[in-house]
Design a protein around this motif. Sequence first.
Motif, PDB file in Angstrom:
ATOM      1  N   SER A 295      13.772 -27.678  -8.500  1.00  0.00           N
ATOM      2  CA  SER A 295      13.205 -27.122  -7.282  1.00  0.00           C
ATOM      3  C   SER A 295      11.771 -27.620  -7.117  1.00  0.00           C
ATOM      4  O   SER A 295      11.037 -27.786  -8.095  1.00  0.00           O
ATOM      5  N   ALA A 296      11.374 -27.868  -5.878  1.00  0.00           N
ATOM      6  CA  ALA A 296      10.014 -28.334  -5.607  1.00  0.00           C
ATOM      7  C   ALA A 296       8.988 -27.303  -6.089  1.00  0.00           C
ATOM      8  O   ALA A 296       7.917 -27.667  -6.575  1.00  0.00           O
ATOM      9  N   GLU A 297       9.335 -26.031  -5.974  1.00  0.00           N
ATOM     10  CA  GLU A 297       8.421 -24.968  -6.406  1.00  0.00           C
ATOM     11  C   GLU A 297       8.191 -25.020  -7.915  1.00  0.00           C
ATOM     12  O   GLU A 297       7.060 -24.929  -8.401  1.00  0.00           O
ATOM     13  N   ALA A 298       9.281 -25.173  -8.693  1.00  0.00           N
ATOM     14  CA  ALA A 298       9.152 -25.237 -10.153  1.00  0.00           C
ATOM     15  C   ALA A 298       8.397 -26.490 -10.577  1.00  0.00           C
ATOM     16  O   ALA A 298       7.603 -26.468 -11.526  1.00  0.00           O
ATOM     17  N   LEU A 299       8.629 -27.579  -9.859  1.00  0.00           N
ATOM     18  CA  LEU A 299       7.955 -28.832 -10.187  1.00  0.00           C
ATOM     19  C   LEU A 299       6.457 -28.726  -9.905  1.00  0.00           C
ATOM     20  O   LEU A 299       5.625 -29.209 -10.689  1.00  0.00           O
ATOM     21  N   ALA A 300       6.102 -28.074  -8.816  1.00  0.00           N
ATOM     22  CA  ALA A 300       4.681 -27.886  -8.504  1.00  0.00           C
ATOM     23  C   ALA A 300       4.000 -27.033  -9.566  1.00  0.00           C
ATOM     24  O   ALA A 300       2.855 -27.297  -9.954  1.00  0.00           O
ATOM     25  N   ALA A 301       4.707 -26.016 -10.052  1.00  0.00           N
ATOM     26  CA  ALA A 301       4.141 -25.156 -11.086  1.00  0.00           C
ATOM     27  C   ALA A 301       3.979 -25.894 -12.408  1.00  0.00           C
ATOM     28  O   ALA A 301       3.025 -25.651 -13.159  1.00  0.00           O
ATOM     29  N   ALA A 302       4.907 -26.811 -12.698  1.00  0.00           N
ATOM     30  CA  ALA A 302       4.856 -27.561 -13.959  1.00  0.00           C
ATOM     31  C   ALA A 302       3.762 -28.610 -13.954  1.00  0.00           C
ATOM     32  O   ALA A 302       3.227 -28.971 -15.007  1.00  0.00           O
ATOM     33  N   GLY A 303       3.424 -29.115 -12.773  1.00  0.00           N
ATOM     34  CA  GLY A 303       2.425 -30.164 -12.673  1.00  0.00           C
ATOM     35  C   GLY A 303       3.047 -31.543 -12.638  1.00  0.00           C
ATOM     36  O   GLY A 303       4.253 -31.700 -12.829  1.00  0.00           O
ATOM     37  N   PRO A 304       2.252 -32.582 -12.390  1.00  0.00           N
ATOM     38  CA  PRO A 304       2.786 -33.933 -12.215  1.00  0.00           C
ATOM     39  C   PRO A 304       3.215 -34.571 -13.531  1.00  0.00           C
ATOM     40  O   PRO A 304       2.876 -34.092 -14.623  1.00  0.00           O
ATOM     41  N   PHE A 305       3.965 -35.672 -13.411  1.00  0.00           N
ATOM     42  CA  PHE A 305       4.255 -36.493 -14.580  1.00  0.00           C
ATOM     43  C   PHE A 305       2.943 -37.078 -15.107  1.00  0.00           C
ATOM     44  O   PHE A 305       2.049 -37.423 -14.336  1.00  0.00           O
ATOM     45  N   ASP A 306       2.848 -37.188 -16.412  1.00  0.00           N
ATOM     46  CA  ASP A 306       1.637 -37.694 -17.042  1.00  0.00           C
ATOM     47  C   ASP A 306       1.613 -39.218 -16.954  1.00  0.00           C
ATOM     48  O   ASP A 306       2.436 -39.900 -17.566  1.00  0.00           O
ATOM     49  N   ILE A 307       0.644 -39.759 -16.211  1.00  0.00           N
ATOM     50  CA  ILE A 307       0.594 -41.210 -16.006  1.00  0.00           C
ATOM     51  C   ILE A 307       0.147 -41.953 -17.269  1.00  0.00           C
ATOM     52  O   ILE A 307       0.286 -43.176 -17.353  1.00  0.00           O
ATOM     53  N   GLU A 308      -0.360 -41.230 -18.262  1.00  0.00           N
ATOM     54  CA  GLU A 308      -0.758 -41.873 -19.521  1.00  0.00           C
ATOM     55  C   GLU A 308       0.434 -42.112 -20.440  1.00  0.00           C
ATOM     56  O   GLU A 308       0.335 -42.880 -21.399  1.00  0.00           O
ATOM     57  N   LEU A 309       1.553 -41.439 -20.160  1.00  0.00           N
ATOM     58  CA  LEU A 309       2.755 -41.606 -20.979  1.00  0.00           C
ATOM     59  C   LEU A 309       3.674 -42.611 -20.308  1.00  0.00           C
ATOM     60  O   LEU A 309       3.979 -42.491 -19.125  1.00  0.00           O
ATOM     61  N   THR A 310       4.135 -43.579 -21.066  1.00  0.00           N
ATOM     62  CA  THR A 310       5.003 -44.619 -20.504  1.00  0.00           C
ATOM     63  C   THR A 310       6.428 -44.542 -21.025  1.00  0.00           C
ATOM     64  O   THR A 310       7.323 -45.166 -20.464  1.00  0.00           O
ATOM     65  N   ASN A 311       6.658 -43.790 -22.115  1.00  0.00           N
ATOM     66  CA  ASN A 311       7.988 -43.676 -22.701  1.00  0.00           C
ATOM     67  C   ASN A 311       8.469 -42.241 -22.826  1.00  0.00           C
ATOM     68  O   ASN A 311       9.659 -41.993 -22.881  1.00  0.00           O
ATOM     69  N   SER A 312       7.548 -41.316 -22.890  1.00  0.00           N
ATOM     70  CA  SER A 312       7.902 -39.916 -23.140  1.00  0.00           C
ATOM     71  C   SER A 312       7.544 -39.019 -21.966  1.00  0.00           C
ATOM     72  O   SER A 312       7.471 -37.803 -22.107  1.00  0.00           O
TER      73      SER A 312
END
Length: 281
Positions: free
Chosen positions: A127-144
């Motif tokens: 859900s977009a709501e749950a994703l907003a609460a979790a925060g963005p994907f970490d751009i410093e991680l390339t594999n995990s």
Amino acid sequence: LEVLVVDDASTDATNEMMSRLVDPRVRYMKKTVSEGVSAARNTGISEAKGRWIAFLDDDDVWSPEKLARQVSVMETNGTAWSFAGDVAVDNELNILGGGPPPSPDEVVCFVERHNSVPAGASNVVVSAEALAAAGPFDIELTNSEDWDMWIRLARAGPPDSVSRPLVAITYHDDNASRDMDSMLRQLDLVAKRYGIRIDRARHLRWAGWHALLNGRRADAARYYARAVAAGDLASLGRIAVAIVDPGFAARRKRRGSVGHDSWIAEARAWLEPLKDAARTS
């Protein structure tokens, strides 16, 4: 329904192909500088307008029923994210193997030890709501980066699942997950961030297995030796296999779907039309 195509500064024919596709439900975003998979997903998330968000990497494919089945089960059960079952395929969409996924309880139980969500980001609807609460994907991680996200989502609430083969994950030598040394380095970053104790031996076995599949026997033996040092004594035998039987991994991969004939048949039923379309395009 909307489709957001995020082009991470590709140099292939994506731009030309998208220029021929006239559909108001499809939006194309072309980056001028490649920023990696996490930034690309974050761009799509920021532009998305729907209640649900799903990810599809450019080398994977979905069953036509995937979104409907996962959204239906989440709406019925009041859950915020879900995954389905998968098969592994080659570049021509020939099935290499597959079987039912772990249960949601198993995923939650083990997600802080290893990436227990099967088949990567292409499998998840959230859900977009749950994703907003979790925060963005970490751009410093390339594999995990996907594992990092699943830990956050799991801490907020358990996933749901559809135990059907609804996604096909392409297996080829260029997969980002094949950069094993980078993946192993990032384990410590994720572990430190969440204060968790990861199953290091399992990750090292996984690295060794994929090195074998790619014919890199010396790398496989090295990863298995590190797994032994991490407490996995069974990997002593895997070292011997890596040295004396280079064809073992390929034979084992072909046998990986034994006992799952109906699973493979169901996936093949929706993959064959896609193969036919690719041949005639």
